[in-house]
Every structure is written in structure tokens, then in C-alpha cells.
Design a protein around this motif. Structure first.
Motif, PDB file in Angstrom:
ATOM      1  N   LEU A  58     -65.426   2.482  46.774  1.00  0.00           N
ATOM      2  CA  LEU A  58     -65.060   2.862  45.426  1.00  0.00           C
ATOM      3  C   LEU A  58     -65.989   3.966  44.934  1.00  0.00           C
ATOM      4  O   LEU A  58     -67.130   4.071  45.382  1.00  0.00           O
ATOM      5  CB  LEU A  58     -65.163   1.668  44.458  1.00  0.00           C
ATOM      6  CG  LEU A  58     -64.124   0.545  44.584  1.00  0.00           C
ATOM      7  CD1 LEU A  58     -64.493  -0.607  43.660  1.00  0.00           C
ATOM      8  CD2 LEU A  58     -62.728   1.050  44.261  1.00  0.00           C
ATOM      9  N   VAL A  59     -65.483   4.764  44.005  1.00  0.00           N
ATOM     10  CA  VAL A  59     -66.303   5.774  43.343  1.00  0.00           C
ATOM     11  C   VAL A  59     -66.201   5.547  41.842  1.00  0.00           C
ATOM     12  O   VAL A  59     -65.100   5.453  41.296  1.00  0.00           O
ATOM     13  CB  VAL A  59     -65.845   7.205  43.687  1.00  0.00           C
ATOM     14  CG1 VAL A  59     -66.727   8.221  42.949  1.00  0.00           C
ATOM     15  CG2 VAL A  59     -65.899   7.456  45.184  1.00  0.00           C
ATOM     16  N   ALA A  60     -67.370   5.432  41.193  1.00  0.00           N
ATOM     17  CA  ALA A  60     -67.415   5.285  39.738  1.00  0.00           C
ATOM     18  C   ALA A  60     -68.013   6.549  39.126  1.00  0.00           C
ATOM     19  O   ALA A  60     -68.916   7.157  39.702  1.00  0.00           O
ATOM     20  CB  ALA A  60     -68.249   4.070  39.359  1.00  0.00           C
ATOM     21  N   GLN A  61     -67.499   6.944  37.992  1.00  0.00           N
ATOM     22  CA  GLN A  61     -68.011   8.106  37.263  1.00  0.00           C
ATOM     23  C   GLN A  61     -68.729   7.602  36.019  1.00  0.00           C
ATOM     24  O   GLN A  61     -68.110   7.116  35.080  1.00  0.00           O
ATOM     25  CB  GLN A  61     -66.859   9.041  36.881  1.00  0.00           C
ATOM     26  CG  GLN A  61     -67.287  10.293  36.155  1.00  0.00           C
ATOM     27  CD  GLN A  61     -66.097  11.193  35.836  1.00  0.00           C
ATOM     28  OE1 GLN A  61     -64.971  10.924  36.259  1.00  0.00           O
ATOM     29  NE2 GLN A  61     -66.329  12.251  35.091  1.00  0.00           N
ATOM     30  N   LEU A  62     -70.054   7.702  36.046  1.00  0.00           N
ATOM     31  CA  LEU A  62     -70.878   7.152  34.974  1.00  0.00           C
ATOM     32  C   LEU A  62     -71.402   8.266  34.085  1.00  0.00           C
ATOM     33  O   LEU A  62     -71.842   9.305  34.571  1.00  0.00           O
ATOM     34  CB  LEU A  62     -72.053   6.363  35.564  1.00  0.00           C
ATOM     35  CG  LEU A  62     -71.713   5.304  36.616  1.00  0.00           C
ATOM     36  CD1 LEU A  62     -72.988   4.676  37.148  1.00  0.00           C
ATOM     37  CD2 LEU A  62     -70.789   4.243  36.032  1.00  0.00           C
ATOM     38  N   SER A  63     -71.380   8.042  32.794  1.00  0.00           N
ATOM     39  CA  SER A  63     -71.945   9.010  31.863  1.00  0.00           C
ATOM     40  C   SER A  63     -73.465   8.972  31.949  1.00  0.00           C
ATOM     41  O   SER A  63     -74.077   7.900  32.032  1.00  0.00           O
ATOM     42  CB  SER A  63     -71.490   8.679  30.440  1.00  0.00           C
ATOM     43  OG  SER A  63     -72.062   9.579  29.516  1.00  0.00           O
ATOM     44  N   GLY A  64     -74.092  10.151  31.971  1.00  0.00           N
ATOM     45  CA  GLY A  64     -75.537  10.233  32.056  1.00  0.00           C
ATOM     46  C   GLY A  64     -76.033  10.365  33.486  1.00  0.00           C
ATOM     47  O   GLY A  64     -75.257  10.263  34.450  1.00  0.00           O
ATOM     48  N   VAL A  65     -77.320  10.589  33.624  1.00  0.00           N
ATOM     49  CA  VAL A  65     -77.955  10.733  34.937  1.00  0.00           C
ATOM     50  C   VAL A  65     -78.609   9.407  35.305  1.00  0.00           C
ATOM     51  O   VAL A  65     -79.456   8.904  34.573  1.00  0.00           O
ATOM     52  CB  VAL A  65     -79.006  11.862  34.925  1.00  0.00           C
ATOM     53  CG1 VAL A  65     -79.729  11.935  36.265  1.00  0.00           C
ATOM     54  CG2 VAL A  65     -78.340  13.192  34.600  1.00  0.00           C
ATOM     55  N   HIS A  66     -78.192   8.841  36.443  1.00  0.00           N
ATOM     56  CA  HIS A  66     -78.689   7.532  36.875  1.00  0.00           C
ATOM     57  C   HIS A  66     -79.254   7.628  38.284  1.00  0.00           C
ATOM     58  O   HIS A  66     -78.697   8.324  39.140  1.00  0.00           O
ATOM     59  CB  HIS A  66     -77.561   6.499  36.851  1.00  0.00           C
ATOM     60  CG  HIS A  66     -76.898   6.345  35.513  1.00  0.00           C
ATOM     61  ND1 HIS A  66     -77.364   5.482  34.546  1.00  0.00           N
ATOM     62  CD2 HIS A  66     -75.808   6.963  34.980  1.00  0.00           C
ATOM     63  CE1 HIS A  66     -76.588   5.568  33.475  1.00  0.00           C
ATOM     64  NE2 HIS A  66     -75.630   6.457  33.712  1.00  0.00           N
ATOM     65  N   ALA A  67     -80.345   6.925  38.504  1.00  0.00           N
ATOM     66  CA  ALA A  67     -80.971   6.896  39.835  1.00  0.00           C
ATOM     67  C   ALA A  67     -80.623   5.572  40.509  1.00  0.00           C
ATOM     68  O   ALA A  67     -80.892   4.494  39.969  1.00  0.00           O
ATOM     69  CB  ALA A  67     -82.481   7.048  39.713  1.00  0.00           C
ATOM     70  N   PHE A  68     -79.989   5.651  41.668  1.00  0.00           N
ATOM     71  CA  PHE A  68     -79.665   4.476  42.476  1.00  0.00           C
ATOM     72  C   PHE A  68     -80.202   4.696  43.886  1.00  0.00           C
ATOM     73  O   PHE A  68     -80.025   5.780  44.451  1.00  0.00           O
ATOM     74  CB  PHE A  68     -78.151   4.250  42.555  1.00  0.00           C
ATOM     75  CG  PHE A  68     -77.524   3.806  41.265  1.00  0.00           C
ATOM     76  CD1 PHE A  68     -77.425   2.459  40.941  1.00  0.00           C
ATOM     77  CD2 PHE A  68     -77.014   4.746  40.366  1.00  0.00           C
ATOM     78  CE1 PHE A  68     -76.827   2.061  39.759  1.00  0.00           C
ATOM     79  CE2 PHE A  68     -76.421   4.345  39.183  1.00  0.00           C
ATOM     80  CZ  PHE A  68     -76.323   3.003  38.877  1.00  0.00           C
TER      81      PHE A  68
END
Length: 374
Positions: free
Chosen positions: A318-328
Motif C-alpha cells: 500500500l501507499v499512503a499520502q501523508l500531510s507533512g514531512v515524516h521520518a520512518f
């Protein structure tokens, strides 16, 4: 002016560039041809312009068959990806060149050049040479030369692709505003779904030389007629999930079951494909019936002020589009949620058979509002 393409096809060296295209562009309309590279957008525009001839079909302008008419006799302008300007001529003379060729008198040339230069905010550069301009100013010059002809049709072949993000945003807005006051048919080719949404108007989806859907931009985006359309008009592409429906229960990813709500009441038991856009996937449940799925991070792709989170576990991707910059971190465990009311339903052949519940509700509100106003 009206423009209609009837059964247009073109093959080059055994490869089908355009495959039986049928479409009508309304007078004064702004149109976006959206498709991946080599989808046939430029080929279709070259046929419209008269630079190439179709193998079959007709091109009708204002009720006249112009299929065999040379480009010089068509009242058409075209803007390309590259900044095509005459380097030895001033910006003024670059813009004026089609008018001089047409034999327009000097006073009218001055008037029209200054008008279009003012619209595109390049009046202060009219005495400069193109190489003394920035990339955005050069592209504005090329656009001005196309617009100054006041042609019945103007074609834009990905004109902003070589500009930086800020300039693209600025010129998109200017184009949108400019054509609100024009009675010209504008056709704009793009590979970017977000650009089509930003420009508005009518969007036509192309794939492998075929026109697969056309209509007002919001309708085509919200109501894709097939998985193919949904994937083309989504960045990142819409997630497609194999599903099996039995009575009131659906199974996805082999062992994840959930109860279908009233939105799925028309669906019989069988095999389906569910679609969900990346920006609808969330990191926390918003509703009681949201579907929770445990995955592992593959890669977190930063795109401007958004993060595209690619996730996979066994057969699940799956691909999710998240608002903001996130580090995973790669392989980090994550739990994401799929809202049932945001699911598209396609049959096994990939055709849309059920729109998401939130779209159905929104369209009902729109229709009711239009009825009250009407």
C-alpha cells in the motif's frame, strides 16, 4: 469555434500512435490532455495542428473538414516544452513576428504586443533579447507569441515541464485566469494529475493512443470509469486491492474480513477490486468501521510538504499520502486504516460499479443545491 475529431487514427512504422479518437472540444473551453509519456498527447495535438495527417478519420473545425488542410491555413498557435524564441530578435519582435508575417499594420502590432505582454507580465522586457531573460520569462515570451495571433485554437504541449515549481504554479494560475476571458479553445497536454486538477476545465485521459475518459475535471477525478482511469488520475497511483465478497462480508488480502455497510447493498457475491486513494489512508481510525492493517515500512518518500509512505508485508502493498514531512525507518511496523466509505468498487474486468459513499453523499448535496437554485 468548435473542434471535433471523428474516428482519428495514425500509425507510424507499424506502431499505433492514435487509436480511433473521437472527441469534441467546445467553443471557448479549456481542455487538458492527461496521460503518461507516450500516451499519444503530442501526436494528437500535431494532428489537430495539421503538422501530421491521420490515416483515417476527420478533423472538423466550425463545421469544415480540415483534415487535409496544411498548418499554414489553420488559425492555430502552439506552445512547446522548450523555449522556442528567435535569439537575434528582441522580445517585442519575437511576439510580433506572426503578426508581421500576416501583414498586420504597425499600430495594431504595437497595440496587440503590448496587451499580451502586459497580461503575461513581461512588458518591462520587450527591448531585451531572449537570452537575457530567465527561463520563466522566456516561456512567457513564447506564450505571448502564440496568444498575440488571437487564433481560434491554441495548443500547449507540456509548456511548463522545464520550469521550477514556483514558476509552474505562477504560470498555471495566469493561464487559468487568462482563458476565462478568451473565446479560444485551449488544449493543454500534461503528465501530472495535480496539474490537471489545478488548471480545471475539461480533462481527457489518454493511454496508449486511446481516449479512455473525458469530462469536467472534478467528475473525471471523482468518478473514474475504470481502474485504468483511476490510476492515471492519481499521484501516487490509487491503491488497488483484490477482494472477495460473500453475502455481507468482504475479504481483502486473503484473511482480513470486514462487514459491508449499506453503500455496498447492490453488490452481489463474487470477486472484485477495491480502490482507495493514497491520501485517504490514515494513521489513526476516524470511524468505527475503518479497516486496520498492520504493515512494515518499505520507504518514506518526501515530496515537498507531503510524505509518500510505501508499505509492504507478505502479499500486501500500500501507499499512503501523508500531510507533512515524516521520518520512518525501513521495516518499522506501522498500522494504517482504510475508511470503508472511501472505497471504490471495480468489477473483475476493472470497470467502476460503485462510487465511494462520501462521493455519493457529496453529489446528492450538489444536485439538491442545484435544484433549489434552479
Amino acid at each position: 469555434m468548435s473542434l471535433t475529431l471523428k474516428n482519428i487514427s495514425r500509425t507510424v512504422n507499424g506502431e499505433r500512435y492514435i487509436d480511433n479518437a473521437n472527441i469534441t472540444f467546445a467553443p471557448g473551453s479549456f481542455n487538458v490532455l492527461l496521460g503518461r509519456t507516450l500516451a499519444g498527447k503530442t501526436s494528437l495535438m500535431r494532428l489537430i495542428a495539421g503538422l501530421d495527417k491521420p490515416d483515417t478519420g476527420q478533423i472538423i473545425m466550425d463545421g469544415v473538414d480540415v483534415t487535409g488542410m496544411p498548418v499554414q491555413k489553420r488559425n492555430i498557435s502552439m506552445v512547446y516544452q522548450q523555449f522556442i524564441n528567435y535569439p537575434n530578435l528582441t522580445v517585442f519582435e519575437n511576439i510580433a513576428s506572426p503578426l508581421r508575417i500576416a501583414g498586420i499594420n504597425d499600430s495594431m502590432i504595437n497595440k496587440r504586443v503590448n496587451q499580451v505582454a502586459d497580461m503575461l507580465h513581461i512588458s518591462q522586457f520587450l527591448k531585451r533579447l531572449p537570452l537575457e531573460l530567465s527561463g520563466g520569462q522566456q516561456q512567457r515570451t513564447a506564450m505571448a507569441r502564440a496568444l498575440v495571433k488571437e487564433g481560434s485554437l491554441i495548443l500547449f504541449d507540456e509548456p511548463l515541464v522545464n520550469l521550477d515549481y514556483k514558476l509552474r504554479e505562477e504560470l498555471r494560475f495566469e493561464l487559468r485566469e487568462l482563458f476565462k476571458a478568451q473565446n479560444t479553445i485551449a488544449i493543454y497536454a500534461s503528465t501530472e494529475p495535480n496539474e490537471a486538477l489545478a488548471l480545471g476545465g475539461v480533462t481527457t485521459l489518454m493511454h496508449e493512443g486511446k481516449i479512455i475518459q473525458t469530462g469536467p475535471v472534478n467528475d473525471v477525478y471523482s468518478l473514474p470509469n475504470s481502474i485504468e482511469s483511476a490510476e492515471l488520475f492519481s499521484e501516487p497511483p490509487i491503491n488497488i486491492i483484490e477482494a472477495k465478497v460473500s453475502d455481507t462480508t468482504a475479504t481483502i488480502f486473503n484473511d482480513i474480513n470486514f462487514t459491508l455497510n449499506e453503500n455496498f447493498s447492490e453488490i452481489n457475491s463474487g470477486d472484485y477490486k477495491f480502490g482507495i486513494r493514497p491520501h485517504h489512508i490514515t494513521m489513526s481510525a476516524k470511524n468505527e468501521d475503518d479497516i486496520g492493517i498492520d504493515l512494515k515500512v518499505d520507504v518514506a518518500e518526501i515530496s515537498g510538504s507531503e510524505t509518500f509512505l510505501h508499505m509492504a508485508t507478505n502479499d500486501i502493498t500500500l501507499v499512503a499520502q501523508l500531510s507533512g514531512v515524516h521520518a520512518f525507518h525501513p521495516d518499522a511496523p506501522v498500522r494504517v486504516y482504510l475508511p470503508i466509505n472511501k472505497l471504490y468498487v471495480f468489477n473483475s474486468a476493472g470497470q467502476l460499479i460503485q462510487t465511494p459513499q462520501y462521493i455519493t453523499a457529496r453529489e446528492t448535496q450538489r444536485i439538491n443545491k442545484e435544484s433549489r437554485n434552479g
